[in-house]
Design a protein around this motif. Structure first.
Motif, PDB file in Angstrom:
ATOM      1  N   LYS A  75      39.052 -17.849  -5.100  1.00 43.92           N
ATOM      2  CA  LYS A  75      40.334 -18.349  -4.615  1.00 43.92           C
ATOM      3  C   LYS A  75      40.190 -19.748  -4.035  1.00 43.92           C
ATOM      4  O   LYS A  75      39.118 -20.144  -3.572  1.00 43.92           O
ATOM      5  N   CYS A  76      41.293 -20.488  -4.061  1.00 40.82           N
ATOM      6  CA  CYS A  76      41.307 -21.890  -3.631  1.00 40.82           C
ATOM      7  C   CYS A  76      40.885 -22.014  -2.179  1.00 40.82           C
ATOM      8  O   CYS A  76      41.350 -21.263  -1.311  1.00 40.82           O
ATOM      9  N   ARG A  77      40.021 -22.981  -1.901  1.00 37.19           N
ATOM     10  CA  ARG A  77      39.545 -23.206  -0.539  1.00 37.19           C
ATOM     11  C   ARG A  77      40.578 -23.880   0.342  1.00 37.19           C
ATOM     12  O   ARG A  77      40.422 -23.918   1.555  1.00 37.19           O
ATOM     13  N   MET A  78      41.666 -24.404  -0.250  1.00 38.60           N
ATOM     14  CA  MET A  78      42.688 -25.096   0.546  1.00 38.60           C
ATOM     15  C   MET A  78      43.878 -24.206   0.862  1.00 38.60           C
ATOM     16  O   MET A  78      44.366 -24.187   1.982  1.00 38.60           O
ATOM     17  N   CYS A  79      44.377 -23.474  -0.130  1.00 37.63           N
ATOM     18  CA  CYS A  79      45.540 -22.614   0.119  1.00 37.63           C
ATOM     19  C   CYS A  79      45.172 -21.144   0.178  1.00 37.63           C
ATOM     20  O   CYS A  79      45.880 -20.349   0.811  1.00 37.63           O
ATOM     21  N   GLY A  80      44.078 -20.739  -0.462  1.00 36.27           N
ATOM     22  CA  GLY A  80      43.625 -19.354  -0.431  1.00 36.27           C
ATOM     23  C   GLY A  80      44.528 -18.379  -1.153  1.00 36.27           C
ATOM     24  O   GLY A  80      44.454 -17.175  -0.911  1.00 36.27           O
ATOM     25  N   LYS A  81      45.383 -18.855  -2.067  1.00 32.95           N
ATOM     26  CA  LYS A  81      46.344 -17.974  -2.723  1.00 32.95           C
ATOM     27  C   LYS A  81      46.017 -17.714  -4.188  1.00 32.95           C
ATOM     28  O   LYS A  81      46.169 -16.592  -4.660  1.00 32.95           O
ATOM     29  N   ALA A  82      45.604 -18.742  -4.914  1.00 34.10           N
ATOM     30  CA  ALA A  82      45.364 -18.602  -6.355  1.00 34.10           C
ATOM     31  C   ALA A  82      43.931 -18.988  -6.675  1.00 34.10           C
ATOM     32  O   ALA A  82      43.199 -19.521  -5.834  1.00 34.10           O
ATOM     33  N   ALA A  83      43.530 -18.697  -7.903  1.00 30.78           N
ATOM     34  CA  ALA A  83      42.183 -19.049  -8.335  1.00 30.78           C
ATOM     35  C   ALA A  83      42.017 -20.560  -8.364  1.00 30.78           C
ATOM     36  O   ALA A  83      42.920 -21.294  -8.776  1.00 30.78           O
ATOM     37  N   GLU A  84      40.850 -21.027  -7.920  1.00 34.01           N
ATOM     38  CA  GLU A  84      40.591 -22.467  -7.822  1.00 34.01           C
ATOM     39  C   GLU A  84      40.162 -22.998  -9.182  1.00 34.01           C
ATOM     40  O   GLU A  84      38.986 -23.234  -9.459  1.00 34.01           O
ATOM     41  N   THR A  85      41.147 -23.203 -10.052  1.00 32.15           N
ATOM     42  CA  THR A  85      40.914 -23.819 -11.351  1.00 32.15           C
ATOM     43  C   THR A  85      41.280 -25.298 -11.284  1.00 32.15           C
ATOM     44  O   THR A  85      41.849 -25.772 -10.297  1.00 32.15           O
ATOM     45  N   GLN A  86      40.958 -26.022 -12.348  1.00 32.85           N
ATOM     46  CA  GLN A  86      41.306 -27.439 -12.400  1.00 32.85           C
ATOM     47  C   GLN A  86      42.814 -27.619 -12.411  1.00 32.85           C
ATOM     48  O   GLN A  86      43.346 -28.513 -11.742  1.00 32.85           O
ATOM     49  N   ALA A  87      43.528 -26.776 -13.157  1.00 35.39           N
ATOM     50  CA  ALA A  87      44.985 -26.860 -13.200  1.00 35.39           C
ATOM     51  C   ALA A  87      45.597 -26.598 -11.830  1.00 35.39           C
ATOM     52  O   ALA A  87      46.561 -27.261 -11.433  1.00 35.39           O
ATOM     53  N   HIS A  88      45.042 -25.661 -11.090  1.00 30.35           N
ATOM     54  CA  HIS A  88      45.576 -25.354  -9.754  1.00 30.35           C
ATOM     55  C   HIS A  88      45.343 -26.513  -8.797  1.00 30.35           C
ATOM     56  O   HIS A  88      46.248 -26.891  -8.040  1.00 30.35           O
ATOM     57  N   VAL A  89      44.161 -27.104  -8.823  1.00 29.36           N
ATOM     58  CA  VAL A  89      43.846 -28.190  -7.883  1.00 29.36           C
ATOM     59  C   VAL A  89      44.701 -29.422  -8.163  1.00 29.36           C
ATOM     60  O   VAL A  89      45.204 -30.079  -7.240  1.00 29.36           O
ATOM     61  N   LEU A  90      44.912 -29.749  -9.428  1.00 26.53           N
ATOM     62  CA  LEU A  90      45.620 -30.980  -9.782  1.00 26.53           C
ATOM     63  C   LEU A  90      47.134 -30.851  -9.762  1.00 26.53           C
ATOM     64  O   LEU A  90      47.838 -31.857  -9.624  1.00 26.53           O
ATOM     65  N   ALA A  91      47.672 -29.637  -9.889  1.00 27.59           N
ATOM     66  CA  ALA A  91      49.130 -29.539 -10.010  1.00 27.59           C
ATOM     67  C   ALA A  91      49.742 -28.266  -9.451  1.00 27.59           C
ATOM     68  O   ALA A  91      50.960 -28.114  -9.560  1.00 27.59           O
ATOM     69  N   GLY A  92      48.964 -27.380  -8.833  1.00 28.91           N
ATOM     70  CA  GLY A  92      49.552 -26.109  -8.413  1.00 28.91           C
ATOM     71  C   GLY A  92      49.231 -25.647  -7.022  1.00 28.91           C
ATOM     72  O   GLY A  92      49.622 -24.537  -6.645  1.00 28.91           O
ATOM     73  N   CYS A  93      48.544 -26.437  -6.219  1.00 29.61           N
ATOM     74  CA  CYS A  93      48.139 -26.006  -4.879  1.00 29.61           C
ATOM     75  C   CYS A  93      49.237 -26.321  -3.868  1.00 29.61           C
ATOM     76  O   CYS A  93      49.652 -27.482  -3.727  1.00 29.61           O
ATOM     77  N   ALA A  94      49.700 -25.296  -3.150  1.00 26.28           N
ATOM     78  CA  ALA A  94      50.770 -25.489  -2.168  1.00 26.28           C
ATOM     79  C   ALA A  94      50.315 -26.339  -0.989  1.00 26.28           C
ATOM     80  O   ALA A  94      51.125 -27.024  -0.358  1.00 26.28           O
ATOM     81  N   ALA A  95      49.022 -26.319  -0.684  1.00 29.25           N
ATOM     82  CA  ALA A  95      48.521 -27.104   0.441  1.00 29.25           C
ATOM     83  C   ALA A  95      48.547 -28.604   0.167  1.00 29.25           C
ATOM     84  O   ALA A  95      48.504 -29.409   1.105  1.00 29.25           O
ATOM     85  N   LEU A  96      48.631 -28.999  -1.095  1.00 27.06           N
ATOM     86  CA  LEU A  96      48.637 -30.417  -1.466  1.00 27.06           C
ATOM     87  C   LEU A  96      50.012 -30.920  -1.886  1.00 27.06           C
ATOM     88  O   LEU A  96      50.166 -32.100  -2.175  1.00 27.06           O
ATOM     89  N   ALA A  97      51.003 -30.026  -1.926  1.00 24.04           N
ATOM     90  CA  ALA A  97      52.307 -30.390  -2.483  1.00 24.04           C
ATOM     91  C   ALA A  97      52.982 -31.517  -1.716  1.00 24.04           C
ATOM     92  O   ALA A  97      53.561 -32.434  -2.309  1.00 24.04           O
ATOM     93  N   GLN A  98      52.952 -31.463  -0.397  1.00 25.27           N
ATOM     94  CA  GLN A  98      53.640 -32.467   0.422  1.00 25.27           C
ATOM     95  C   GLN A  98      52.732 -33.606   0.871  1.00 25.27           C
ATOM     96  O   GLN A  98      53.149 -34.433   1.680  1.00 25.27           O
ATOM     97  N   SER A  99      51.521 -33.665   0.371  1.00 29.24           N
ATOM     98  CA  SER A  99      50.605 -34.737   0.776  1.00 29.24           C
ATOM     99  C   SER A  99      50.094 -35.489  -0.456  1.00 29.24           C
ATOM    100  O   SER A  99      50.650 -36.514  -0.856  1.00 29.24           O
ATOM    101  N   LYS A 100      49.045 -34.984  -1.087  1.00 28.49           N
ATOM    102  CA  LYS A 100      48.441 -35.687  -2.211  1.00 28.49           C
ATOM    103  C   LYS A 100      49.377 -35.769  -3.414  1.00 28.49           C
ATOM    104  O   LYS A 100      49.467 -36.809  -4.071  1.00 28.49           O
ATOM    105  N   TYR A 101      50.082 -34.667  -3.719  1.00 29.18           N
ATOM    106  CA  TYR A 101      50.987 -34.688  -4.864  1.00 29.18           C
ATOM    107  C   TYR A 101      52.133 -35.666  -4.642  1.00 29.18           C
ATOM    108  O   TYR A 101      52.565 -36.361  -5.562  1.00 29.18           O
ATOM    109  N   MET A 102      52.636 -35.711  -3.407  1.00 30.73           N
ATOM    110  CA  MET A 102      53.739 -36.623  -3.105  1.00 30.73           C
ATOM    111  C   MET A 102      53.306 -38.085  -3.208  1.00 30.73           C
ATOM    112  O   MET A 102      54.047 -38.937  -3.717  1.00 30.73           O
TER     113      MET A 102
END
Length: 334
Positions: free
Chosen positions: A96-123
């Motif tokens: 599981k993702c080390r940042m959000c702990g909700k989904a599997a830590e894949t490349q797709a999750h880190v670059l476009a699907g992590c809730a912990a990065l939605a309002q910071s890095k993604y923005m």
């Protein structure tokens, strides 16, 4: 009888280079893990050919930038899933993702699907890409004279307005005639000359989620488009969804509107008819006054304005790309 064919020496190197490139591509496609994303990209007919054009256009691109992008396309990002399935260094069952702990830590999750990065890095990524498009629209609207480079830290102001139109950056629009819960669209451009309101919404999803995200954006802002139609009854309302995925690919159908698709000297030569109640259609050009019938009525400005006004509304109100396609099928001399 023996026939001797002369092979151009200068073409031998080109043929060998092409053959080596085709061999490398076939070997990469055969790779189950590293060639998966590149194979999907090559075979995707919806993605334009510009997804790697920056590597040839950006002459001074650092070597590590090129190498890291190739690592992303070959799925070599050191995520938990990568270490668990490929290197074997992660022997545990926790992926599981080390940042959000909700989904599997894949490349797709880190670059476009992590809730912990939605309002910071993604923005930050979203605004850095979209401001380049927004500044180009402002330049077409004569609101700015120069476009800052893409690496500039300057951010657009919330509002730009002049006699030709208005542009709003990330400003919520409050609805009076509909219940619009999602009212904060990325950009709204009001073109007073062409009587058009264009809402631009940008998203950076994962490679395989472009079509889903585009449909989601269209449905999400349907009440807002209804509100804009009520506020601007004489204007054409459009929404353009700009989908640029997390690896830089964009759809061929992305149509970034141009407020003015002609150079400045032509813009100063023509002017739109400034009467509010026009019975002759929309986007009518004013015929310039002439002093002589021999030269004045045959001048470029007069003949071009007259020819433009003779076109149907469907052509005069079209976007630049649609106009180029439709004008080839229209016979103005019949």
């Amino acid at each position: 009888m023996q026939i001797c064919w002369e092979v151009p020496v200068e073409k031998i190197g080109m043929w060998l280079k092409t053959a080596a490139k085709e061999r490398d591509v076939e070997e990469l496609k055969a790779e189950g893990w590293q060639g998966l994303l590149l194979t999907e990209r090559w075979e995707d007919q919806e993605v334009g050919d510009e997804w790697l054009s920056w590597m040839s256009e950006w002459k001074t691109a650092p070597t590590h930038t090129r190498a890291e992008l190739q690592e992303l396309y070959q799925q070599l990002l050191p995520t938990k899933v990568y270490h668990h399935k490929k290197t074997g260094t992660n022997t545990g069952e926790d992926v599981k993702c080390r940042m959000c702990g909700k989904a599997a830590e894949t490349q797709a999750h880190v670059l476009a699907g992590c809730a912990a990065l939605a309002q910071s890095k993604y923005m930050i990524r979203h605004n850095a890409a979209f401001k380049v498009i927004f500044y180009e629209l402002l330049k077409d609207l004569d609101s700015v004279t120069t476009v800052p480079p893409w690496y500039s830290q300057n951010m657009p102001k919330p509002l730009y307005e002049n006699k030709r139109g208005k542009a709003l950056w990330d400003i919520p629009r409050y609805a009076e005639h509909a219940e619009a819960r999602n009212n904060r669209i990325d950009c709204t451009v009001i073109d007073k000359e062409r009587k058009k309101v264009v809402s631009l919404e940008m998203s950076c999803p994962w490679v395989s989620n472009g079509e889903i995200k585009c449909a989601e954006k269209t449905n999400k802002y349907a009440p807002l488009r209804y509100e804009l139609r009520r506020r601007f009854p004489e204007y054409k309302i459009e929404q353009q969804n700009i989908i640029i995925d997390a690896l830089g690919g964009s759809s061929r159908r992305v149509n970034i509107p141009k407020i003015a698709c002609y150079p400045g000297y032509l813009r100063n030569m023509f002017s739109f008819w400034s009467v509010s109640c026009s019975l002759r259609g929309n986007c009518i050009l004013s015929l310039p006054s002439t002093k002589t019938t021999t030269y004045g009525l045959h001048s470029f400005s007069y003949m071009a304005s007259k020819l433009w006004n003779s076109l149907p509304d469907s052509l005069r109100m079209s976007d630049f790309l649609d106009f180029k396609c439709k004008i080839l099928q229209y016979d103005s001399f019949s």
